[in-house]
Design a protein around this motif. Sequence first.
Motif, PDB file in Angstrom:
ATOM      1  N   VAL A  78       0.865  -1.176   0.000  1.00 56.82           N
ATOM      2  CA  VAL A  78       0.000   0.000   0.000  1.00 56.82           C
ATOM      3  C   VAL A  78       0.904   1.229   0.000  1.00 56.82           C
ATOM      4  N   MET A  79       0.697   2.125  -0.945  1.00 55.48           N
ATOM      5  CA  MET A  79       1.503   3.328  -1.029  1.00 55.48           C
ATOM      6  C   MET A  79       0.981   4.390  -0.072  1.00 55.48           C
ATOM      7  N   CYS A  80       1.909   5.152   0.496  1.00 52.48           N
ATOM      8  CA  CYS A  80       1.558   6.278   1.357  1.00 52.48           C
ATOM      9  C   CYS A  80       2.038   7.529   0.647  1.00 52.48           C
ATOM     10  N   GLN A  85       0.478  13.925  -5.272  1.00 49.15           N
ATOM     11  CA  GLN A  85       1.413  12.959  -5.859  1.00 49.15           C
ATOM     12  C   GLN A  85       0.679  11.932  -6.713  1.00 49.15           C
ATOM     13  N   GLN A  86      -0.447  12.345  -7.308  1.00 46.12           N
ATOM     14  CA  GLN A  86      -1.288  11.415  -8.047  1.00 46.12           C
ATOM     15  C   GLN A  86      -0.538  10.667  -9.142  1.00 46.12           C
ATOM     16  N   LEU A  90      -0.115   6.613  -9.421  1.00 47.19           N
ATOM     17  CA  LEU A  90      -0.496   5.805 -10.582  1.00 47.19           C
ATOM     18  C   LEU A  90       0.660   4.925 -11.037  1.00 47.19           C
ATOM     19  N   ASN A  91       1.872   5.477 -11.037  1.00 43.17           N
ATOM     20  CA  ASN A  91       3.048   4.684 -11.400  1.00 43.17           C
ATOM     21  C   ASN A  91       3.252   3.535 -10.426  1.00 43.17           C
ATOM     22  N   PHE A 100      -3.567   3.005  -2.085  1.00 42.78           N
ATOM     23  CA  PHE A 100      -2.758   4.077  -1.522  1.00 42.78           C
ATOM     24  C   PHE A 100      -3.528   4.752  -0.401  1.00 42.78           C
ATOM     25  N   ILE A 101      -2.783   5.271   0.551  1.00 42.66           N
ATOM     26  CA  ILE A 101      -3.384   6.041   1.637  1.00 42.66           C
ATOM     27  C   ILE A 101      -2.693   7.400   1.655  1.00 42.66           C
TER      28      ILE A 101
END
Length: 119
Positions: A78-80, A85-86, A90-91, A100-101
């Motif tokens: 899970v990305m923080c 930083q959209q 996405l990357n 993502f959180i």
Amino acid sequence: MATVLVVDDAAFMRMMLKNMLIKNGFEVVAEAENGEKAVEMYKQYKPDLVTMDITMPDMDGIEAVEQIKLVDSGAKIVMCSAMGQQAMVLNAIKAGAKDFIIKPFEEERVVASLKQILE
């Protein structure tokens, strides 16, 4: 009890997230302050889940996701990210992150996201 690797270059963010997770029944097995260390810790602990900061020195979160996915294609990450930083998020999703959180962390959102991914 699900095991978690917490990755963030800011010690206070790791501590905040760690406290949130422990309070909600997760076991934080390791922490890392950059992507390189994250990959090492993943190999060593094989956690059920990884919370990964995007922007870090040495190796960023996206590269770390790619490296971890090479080690374990089923890794749950899970990305923080901070607001704005959209494109990077996405990357990271393309690289194999599950969700993502957004910082600052809202405990309910964090816990709900992690539980959903583990189901």
